[in-house]
Design a protein around this motif. Structure first.
Motif, PDB file in Angstrom:
ATOM      1  N   VAL B 277      34.632  43.477  30.990  1.00  0.00           N
ATOM      2  CA  VAL B 277      35.195  44.009  32.249  1.00  0.00           C
ATOM      3  C   VAL B 277      35.910  42.890  33.006  1.00  0.00           C
ATOM      4  O   VAL B 277      37.051  43.040  33.454  1.00  0.00           O
ATOM      5  CB  VAL B 277      34.069  44.624  33.121  1.00  0.00           C
ATOM      6  CG1 VAL B 277      34.545  44.881  34.545  1.00  0.00           C
ATOM      7  CG2 VAL B 277      33.555  45.915  32.501  1.00  0.00           C
ATOM      8  N   ILE B 278      35.247  41.739  33.100  1.00  0.00           N
ATOM      9  CA  ILE B 278      35.826  40.631  33.878  1.00  0.00           C
ATOM     10  C   ILE B 278      37.036  40.048  33.151  1.00  0.00           C
ATOM     11  O   ILE B 278      38.071  39.740  33.770  1.00  0.00           O
ATOM     12  CB  ILE B 278      34.752  39.552  34.132  1.00  0.00           C
ATOM     13  CG1 ILE B 278      33.631  40.129  35.014  1.00  0.00           C
ATOM     14  CG2 ILE B 278      35.355  38.319  34.792  1.00  0.00           C
ATOM     15  CD1 ILE B 278      32.388  39.282  35.072  1.00  0.00           C
ATOM     16  N   VAL B 279      36.920  39.916  31.844  1.00  0.00           N
ATOM     17  CA  VAL B 279      38.034  39.345  31.078  1.00  0.00           C
ATOM     18  C   VAL B 279      39.267  40.254  31.164  1.00  0.00           C
ATOM     19  O   VAL B 279      40.383  39.785  31.422  1.00  0.00           O
ATOM     20  CB  VAL B 279      37.617  39.115  29.607  1.00  0.00           C
ATOM     21  CG1 VAL B 279      38.834  38.853  28.741  1.00  0.00           C
ATOM     22  CG2 VAL B 279      36.632  37.962  29.500  1.00  0.00           C
ATOM     23  N   ALA B 281      40.000  42.450  33.471  1.00  0.00           N
ATOM     24  CA  ALA B 281      40.544  42.424  34.839  1.00  0.00           C
ATOM     25  C   ALA B 281      41.364  41.153  35.062  1.00  0.00           C
ATOM     26  O   ALA B 281      42.440  41.179  35.661  1.00  0.00           O
ATOM     27  CB  ALA B 281      39.409  42.508  35.860  1.00  0.00           C
ATOM     28  N   SER B 282      40.866  40.035  34.533  1.00  0.00           N
ATOM     29  CA  SER B 282      41.561  38.757  34.730  1.00  0.00           C
ATOM     30  C   SER B 282      42.884  38.732  33.976  1.00  0.00           C
ATOM     31  O   SER B 282      43.867  38.148  34.436  1.00  0.00           O
ATOM     32  CB  SER B 282      40.690  37.600  34.244  1.00  0.00           C
ATOM     33  OG  SER B 282      39.449  37.605  34.905  1.00  0.00           O
ATOM     34  N   VAL B 283      42.900  39.369  32.809  1.00  0.00           N
ATOM     35  CA  VAL B 283      44.106  39.338  31.978  1.00  0.00           C
ATOM     36  C   VAL B 283      45.146  40.340  32.478  1.00  0.00           C
ATOM     37  O   VAL B 283      46.346  40.061  32.492  1.00  0.00           O
ATOM     38  CB  VAL B 283      43.722  39.621  30.501  1.00  0.00           C
ATOM     39  CG1 VAL B 283      44.945  39.948  29.669  1.00  0.00           C
ATOM     40  CG2 VAL B 283      42.984  38.423  29.918  1.00  0.00           C
ATOM     41  N   TYR B 285      45.487  41.832  35.593  1.00  0.00           N
ATOM     42  CA  TYR B 285      45.989  41.858  36.961  1.00  0.00           C
ATOM     43  C   TYR B 285      46.726  40.575  37.298  1.00  0.00           C
ATOM     44  O   TYR B 285      46.558  39.559  36.652  1.00  0.00           O
ATOM     45  CB  TYR B 285      44.859  42.163  37.946  1.00  0.00           C
ATOM     46  CG  TYR B 285      44.409  43.585  37.796  1.00  0.00           C
ATOM     47  CD1 TYR B 285      43.141  43.881  37.303  1.00  0.00           C
ATOM     48  CD2 TYR B 285      45.258  44.637  38.104  1.00  0.00           C
ATOM     49  CE1 TYR B 285      42.735  45.187  37.119  1.00  0.00           C
ATOM     50  CE2 TYR B 285      44.869  45.950  37.924  1.00  0.00           C
ATOM     51  CZ  TYR B 285      43.607  46.226  37.434  1.00  0.00           C
ATOM     52  OH  TYR B 285      43.213  47.514  37.257  1.00  0.00           O
ATOM     53  N   PRO B 286      47.548  40.623  38.396  1.00  0.00           N
ATOM     54  CA  PRO B 286      48.457  39.503  38.691  1.00  0.00           C
ATOM     55  C   PRO B 286      47.723  38.184  38.866  1.00  0.00           C
ATOM     56  O   PRO B 286      46.646  38.123  39.444  1.00  0.00           O
ATOM     57  CB  PRO B 286      49.130  39.908  39.994  1.00  0.00           C
ATOM     58  CG  PRO B 286      49.011  41.378  40.048  1.00  0.00           C
ATOM     59  CD  PRO B 286      47.756  41.727  39.325  1.00  0.00           C
ATOM     60  N   LYS B 287      48.370  37.129  38.356  1.00  0.00           N
ATOM     61  CA  LYS B 287      47.822  35.801  38.499  1.00  0.00           C
ATOM     62  C   LYS B 287      48.488  35.108  39.672  1.00  0.00           C
ATOM     63  O   LYS B 287      49.470  35.613  40.207  1.00  0.00           O
ATOM     64  CB  LYS B 287      48.119  34.984  37.224  1.00  0.00           C
ATOM     65  CG  LYS B 287      47.682  35.632  35.951  1.00  0.00           C
ATOM     66  CD  LYS B 287      46.161  35.716  35.866  1.00  0.00           C
ATOM     67  CE  LYS B 287      45.745  36.223  34.524  1.00  0.00           C
ATOM     68  NZ  LYS B 287      46.289  37.565  34.250  1.00  0.00           N
ATOM     69  N   PRO B 288      48.039  33.932  40.059  1.00  0.00           N
ATOM     70  CA  PRO B 288      48.736  33.194  41.113  1.00  0.00           C
ATOM     71  C   PRO B 288      50.166  32.909  40.686  1.00  0.00           C
ATOM     72  O   PRO B 288      50.404  32.445  39.571  1.00  0.00           O
ATOM     73  CB  PRO B 288      47.951  31.868  41.206  1.00  0.00           C
ATOM     74  CG  PRO B 288      46.633  32.159  40.617  1.00  0.00           C
ATOM     75  CD  PRO B 288      46.824  33.241  39.608  1.00  0.00           C
ATOM     76  N   ARG B 289      51.120  33.293  41.540  1.00  0.00           N
ATOM     77  CA  ARG B 289      52.531  33.096  41.196  1.00  0.00           C
ATOM     78  C   ARG B 289      52.977  31.688  41.531  1.00  0.00           C
ATOM     79  O   ARG B 289      52.559  31.109  42.502  1.00  0.00           O
ATOM     80  CB  ARG B 289      53.384  34.099  41.957  1.00  0.00           C
ATOM     81  CG  ARG B 289      53.217  35.527  41.409  1.00  0.00           C
ATOM     82  CD  ARG B 289      54.027  36.548  42.177  1.00  0.00           C
ATOM     83  NE  ARG B 289      53.466  36.764  43.504  1.00  0.00           N
ATOM     84  CZ  ARG B 289      54.019  36.314  44.614  1.00  0.00           C
ATOM     85  NH1 ARG B 289      55.128  35.599  44.570  1.00  0.00           N
ATOM     86  NH2 ARG B 289      53.478  36.538  45.785  1.00  0.00           N
TER      87      ARG B 289
END
Lengths: 440, 289
Positions: B277-279, B281-283, B285-289
């Protein structure tokens, strides 16, 4: 800070301080007049260890004292000043955390009202004000973590490294922040002797400003990180923090020998408590107690934590407070032992990320709170039946711990989805040989 | 039964005997707590200074030894002063892992003229494996005046399950309300409440482990005028076993061995699902731009 802002922050801090003072005084009264103590049993352990240290003995003569001798040293005045001295220290640290939250958010140009709400999320949290006033030392750790963040925001790498080495010696768990700190000390953003440029807060209604063109244009990737891994900022941070840690550890090993090493360090690294706690592993540990676990079993229990930490760092390191927050929630949730005091570790980081969240309190925010608290209360219900009613509900309690882990994972996923992730640093401009300014 | 303070006596080999009441908590690893409650020379301390582990037979031997050394007879040929344990009732109060072991003791003291003074009841509770007394809790109660003196000896590690721990014992001293040398028949009632906690019990298919309490050792310690001055002595009250109700059994919930495989598999499966679930979500959803 404007006068009005100072007055509001001051009012909040003074009000919180008065409330904590009242709680400390009430706690002293309850301890003296009622059989059930207000004070945490850990505080009595710290105080006894401090008395032993004051008399020249090892604090580890006190059984269940499993902390750095620094903590006992801080509480030596308990013996000759007043036994509540430590509670005042912890509550003062708690207030300091509130101030640091404000300072960090103001530095990133967060709107005043959001800053104050964020501070109140910490200071008015019931976990927060009970933990310090009952004599738990976690607020000191929280204050140190936030101070490290402030040092990094100001480009004070050496100071950040010293405090980091100290906090890892004090509590070990902040070791999980080593990797994101090293990642964020990218020489393109942080350089020795220069104050880094910070990415300012933007509300979700604001259009992106021209600043955005100066934000890090290259996405973080492992190859980029590997190439610039050995920058002088990173090496310096590693050396200074490692040196501080080993200096403290070496000094106390010299003073207190293997007892210190075992109780303050090794115990925490190998701890596997069969008694019921929030961790999903407690029943497995109880059922297997006394049996040697196979290598596969040890690896399997180690893998989820490691994978989650690595993925979170690689995804969010540049938004350091958010990365810290997620890492801490995950670290606590996947740990072999979870007690309620660990929650404070991420409660102090939550206010730092709220201004960047698109999550509305109604109803997404309240749902997250409800899910997390509900899962906890569900566990506590079964725990009560086991511990205080003597019913065999081990299976139900263990299932409640599974639900709690899943609730933590779900809340983390919602936070990730709703966060406007923002790097903390802007790319620095450098001058070329002719004196012109260019971006790196 | 109210205890207002404690009386300290010094116990020296040969001539003058006193008791210091000090709570010295000794664990198997021989670390001693600082919260001594004035039982420095109590019987259990003598026992644990010579033995690491509590066993009933070796304790009984030591007790007989102590009784013969510190008899309350004025002269060797004199009969022992008579005290009768007319009643002993034991109950376990409370539910769950934290309970009180309540002992109600009835002592009959016939009118006698021997000069016994400042007597106190000494109760030694040899705890069965599976329960323990928290020395710090007892210290707190002592400072609230619940006992004249109290000490916990043996394995006082609060955290280990019972398979990894040894037995412990508690010695409690309680003052009498009436003086034995009053010259009149006295019926004394004393109630002692001892807070106890259950350790994690060994696994059992029934889901419960039973811990049975034995009969406590009850003695009366007094000071008497001897040829060389005041000395302390010990009396064992006589009793009729039929009048003693001492069967106490504590049922402690325990893990069930047959759960092992299911628990292991589902635990790791849940950890795996949460990781996914966490992996994801991390992959996703948007990362720091």
């Amino acid at each position: 800070m404007t006068a009005r802002a100072m007055m509001n922050l001051r009012s909040i801090l003074i009000g919180s301080a008065v409330f904590r003072l009242v709680l400390i005084l009430y706690g002293e009264w309850q301890d003296a007049h009622m059989e059930v103590r207000y004070t945490d049993v850990d505080y009595l352990v710290f105080s006894d260890a401090a008395s032993l240290m004051a008399s020249g003995s090892s604090p580890y003569k006190r059984t269940t004292y499993r902390y750095s001798p620094l903590l006992a040293f801080l509480l030596i005045p308990n013996s000759f000043l007043h036994r509540a001295w430590g509670k005042f220290i912890f509550s003062a640290s708690d207030l300091l955390v509130g101030y640091f939250i404000y300072k960090i958010l103001k530095q990133r140009k967060v709107a005043e009202d959001l800053c104050l709400y964020s501070v109140m999320v910490w200071l008015l949290n019931p976990f927060t004000f009970t933990i310090g006033t009952r004599g738990n030392c976690e607020p000191i750790v929280c204050a140190m973590i936030l101070w490290i963040l402030i040092c990094l925001l100001n480009g004070q790498i050496i100071q950040a490294a010293v405090w980091y080495g100290l906090v890892v010696h004090f509590r070990i768990y902040p070791i999980i922040y080593a990797l994101p700190i090293i990642v964020v000390l990218d020489p393109r953003y942080v350089q020795l002797g220069k104050k880094p440029l910070l990415v300012n807060w933007k509300s979700n209604t604001q259009k992106p400003s021209s600043q955005s063109s100066e934000e890090a244009s290259t996405r973080y990737n492992l190859w980029t990180a590997a190439k610039s891994m050995f920058s002088k900022e990173r090496i310096l941070f590693g050396l200074v923090s490692g040196g501080t840690f080993f200096l403290c550890t070496g000094l106390f090993f010299h003073l207190y020998k293997w007892e210190f090493l075992h109780e303050a360090l090794l115990y925490h690294l190998t701890r596997a408590d069969p008694r019921h706690n929030f961790s999903i592993y407690f029943y497995h540990i109880y059922l297997q107690y006394g049996h040697q676990l196979s290598l596969v079993e040890k690896l399997i229990s180690f893998l989820p934590q490691s994978i989650v930490q690595l993925v979170l760092v690689s995804s969010f390191a540049q938004d350091l407070p958010f990365c810290f927050f997620l890492q801490t929630v995950a670290f606590v949730a996947f740990n072999k032992v979870i007690t309620a005091q660990y929650f404070v570790w991420f409660f102090c980081l939550l206010p730092l990320i709220l201004p960047w969240s698109d999550m509305k309190l109604r109803w997404e925010g309240l749902s997250c709170v409800g899910l997390w608290m509900g899962a906890q209360l569900h566990w506590l219900l079964w725990g009560y039946l086991l511990e205080f009613r003597g019913q065999n509900v081990f299976l139900q309690l263990w299932m409640a711990s599974l639900v709690f882990l899943l609730a933590n994972a779900a809340v983390m996923a919602v936070f990730i989805r709703r966060q406007r992730c923002s790097p903390i640093f802007l790319q620095m401009k450098v001058t070329d040989a002719k004196g012109g300014v260019k971006s790196e | 039964m109210r205890i207002i303070g404690w009386i300290c006596w010094r116990w020296k080999m040969g001539i003058i005997w006193k008791f210091f009441f000090c709570c010295c908590f000794i664990v198997v690893t021989l670390s001693i707590y600082g919260d001594c409650l004035s039982l420095e020379d109590c019987i259990l301390k003598s026992y644990f200074s010579k033995n690491e582990v509590l066993t009933d037979s070796s304790f009984q031997d030591l007790l007989q030894d102590e009784l013969s050394k510190f008899s309350c007879k004025l002269l060797p040929g004199d009969p022992n002063p008579q005290l009768t344990l007319s009643g002993l009732e034991r109950r376990l109060i409370g539910e769950g892992s934290h309970r009180h072991l309540s002992s109600t003791i009835q002592l009959q003291v016939p009118p006698q003229s021997f000069p016994l003074q400042s007597c106190k009841l000494v109760m030694i509770e040899r705890l069965p494996s599976g329960v323990f007394a928290d020395p710090f809790e007892l210290d707190h109660l002592f400072h609230h005046g619940a006992y004249a003196g109290i000490g916990v000896f043996g394995d006082t590690n609060l955290e280990l399950p019972s398979v990894s721990s040894n037995r412990s014992a508690v010695e409690i001293h309680m003052n009498f309300e009436h003086s034995i040398s009053s010259g009149a028949m006295s019926e004394l009632g004393i109630r002692i409440d001892l807070p106890l906690h259950a350790r994690y019990a060994p696994l059992h298919e029934s889901g419960y482990s039973e811990v049975a309490f034995g009969t406590p050792d009850l003695l009366v310690s007094c000071s008497m005028e001897g040829s060389s001055g005041m000395r302390s002595c010990l009396i064992v009250p006589s009793h009729d076993s039929n009048r003693l109700r001492t069967d106490v059994v504590w049922k402690i919930p325990c893990g069930i061995m047959s759960h092992t495989n299911v628990v292991s598999v589902v635990t790791f499966a849940t950890a795996f699902v949460s990781t996914l679930v966490i992996v994801f979500a991390s992959v996703l959803y948007p990362k720091p731009r």
